[in-house]
Design an enzyme around this catalytic site. Sequence first.
Site, short mmCIF file in Angstrom:
data_model
loop_
_atom_site.label_atom_id
_atom_site.label_comp_id
_atom_site.label_asym_id
_atom_site.label_seq_id
_atom_site.Cartn_x
_atom_site.Cartn_y
_atom_site.Cartn_z
N LYS A 64 2.85 -9.57 12.08
CA LYS A 64 1.73 -8.68 12.44
C LYS A 64 0.97 -9.28 13.63
O LYS A 64 0.57 -8.57 14.54
CB LYS A 64 0.78 -8.51 11.26
CG LYS A 64 1.32 -7.60 10.16
CD LYS A 64 0.31 -7.39 9.04
CE LYS A 64 0.92 -6.58 7.91
NZ LYS A 64 0.01 -6.36 6.79
N SER A 100 0.83 -1.20 0.00
CA SER A 100 0.00 0.00 0.00
C SER A 100 0.87 1.26 0.00
O SER A 100 0.49 2.30 -0.55
CB SER A 100 -0.91 0.02 1.24
OG SER A 100 -1.79 -1.09 1.21
N GLU A 158 8.60 -10.30 -2.10
CA GLU A 158 7.38 -10.97 -1.63
C GLU A 158 6.95 -12.13 -2.52
O GLU A 158 6.49 -13.15 -2.01
CB GLU A 158 6.24 -9.95 -1.49
CG GLU A 158 6.46 -8.99 -0.33
CD GLU A 158 5.29 -8.05 -0.14
OE1 GLU A 158 4.23 -8.47 0.33
OE2 GLU A 158 5.43 -6.85 -0.48
N HIS A 185 26.39 8.67 -8.85
CA HIS A 185 27.20 9.37 -7.86
C HIS A 185 27.58 8.46 -6.70
O HIS A 185 28.05 8.94 -5.68
CB HIS A 185 26.44 10.62 -7.38
CG HIS A 185 26.12 11.54 -8.52
ND1 HIS A 185 26.97 12.53 -8.96
CD2 HIS A 185 25.07 11.55 -9.39
CE1 HIS A 185 26.44 13.14 -10.02
NE2 HIS A 185 25.29 12.54 -10.30
N SER A 212 -4.32 1.73 2.97
CA SER A 212 -4.08 0.42 3.57
C SER A 212 -5.09 -0.57 3.00
O SER A 212 -6.29 -0.41 3.21
CB SER A 212 -4.22 0.47 5.09
OG SER A 212 -4.21 -0.85 5.61
C1 F6R Z 1 1.64 -6.82 -0.05
C2 F6R Z 1 1.71 -7.14 1.35
C3 F6R Z 1 2.27 -6.16 2.33
C4 F6R Z 1 1.16 -5.21 2.82
C5 F6R Z 1 1.63 -4.45 4.03
C6 F6R Z 1 0.63 -3.44 4.54
O1 F6R Z 1 0.89 -7.79 -0.74
O2 F6R Z 1 1.26 -8.19 1.74
O3 F6R Z 1 3.35 -5.45 1.80
O4 F6R Z 1 0.77 -4.34 1.80
O5 F6R Z 1 1.95 -5.35 5.05
O6 F6R Z 1 -0.64 -4.00 4.70
P1 F6R Z 1 -1.90 -3.26 4.08
O7 F6R Z 1 -1.62 -3.11 2.63
O8 F6R Z 1 -3.06 -4.13 4.36
O9 F6R Z 1 -1.98 -1.94 4.80
#
Ligand code: F6R
Length: 309
Positions: A305, A40, A200, A216, A78
């Site tokens: 997370k 995002s 990823e 540079h 997000s």
């Molecule tokens: C991309 C991915 C991650 C999320 C990131 C933020 O596919 O899985 O890079 O984009 O962890 O989460 P979101 O996008 O839900 O805010």
Amino acid sequence: MLDDKLLRELGTLKDQVRFSKKFTIDKDFDNVVVAGMGGSGIVGRIFSELYSEKPVEVVSDYQLPKYANDRTLVIGVSYSGNTEETISVLNQAQKNNCITVAITSGGKISGMGFQTVLIPGGLQPRSSLGYMLMPILSTFLDITNNVRDATFERLKNMDEDHSKEEMLALEIFKGQRIPVIMGFFPFSWVAYRWKTQFNENSKIMAFSNYFPELNHNETMAIGDTFRRDMFEYIAFRGSSNNRIEKRIEETSKITGVDFYQVTAEGNSIIEKLFFLVHYGDYVSYHLAKLRNVDPQDVSKIELLKKRLA
Ligand code: F6R
């Protein structure tokens, strides 16, 4: 067996460029902060290269810049709507009376009480770049239907034939190389997008930089680094600035290293941008297949997370 869900997701990008929702911003603002992480976060970065009428700062962290006030437009991006860093910035934006809006498919952010563009759910965030980028571009730039249609057609062709992308993936795979992607304005962050897609989707390290900045610093290292053959240098070509084109050619000659060249195809910046994005999507996808890793899997990101929740 590899799950090809990611391949199906990549095939939706062409439709995403026709996504037409946008923001109604009826208050004047002096500057823009775009907050977002990972798949995002790239949205704000790409926007910051395409829009220069007002200062744009991209925040991929917890803190809203101190200057942000009621004349600052804060856009939270997000996909899940549950990313804690982005929520933290949006909370501060509300406290500072910023003009606060968001793009999300749902989650906590959709219930925070400000103007929100809701996008379709069920995809990987990184597969939803069009859904997240188009509302911002449509709000601030003039994206004509012709441009959307031409971009749609180009992406459709790429969906039907991605053999060139597969060839590049094979070259990286055979040499077990680390990609170094070299972009240029206004596609410097597209080079970074390739890097994150390699991370990823293909589960490999990758790096990005851009011309002229890399002239540079990295220019001293390209031909002389440890394990010189370990890197696959990929240079975007087709800059409208002939000084940049000259730099790319001379850099390759001076360092003695051939760059794999990917020329931006299209008749508009938007078309070229999505062409380059999609090219990188397919290279990273094919590399995942060659490595026999699941391109869809982001379990370690999710585990982290969860542990922090
Ligand atoms: C991309 C991915 C991650 C999320 C990131 C933020 O596919 O899985 O890079 O984009 O962890 O989460 P979101 O996008 O839900 O805010």
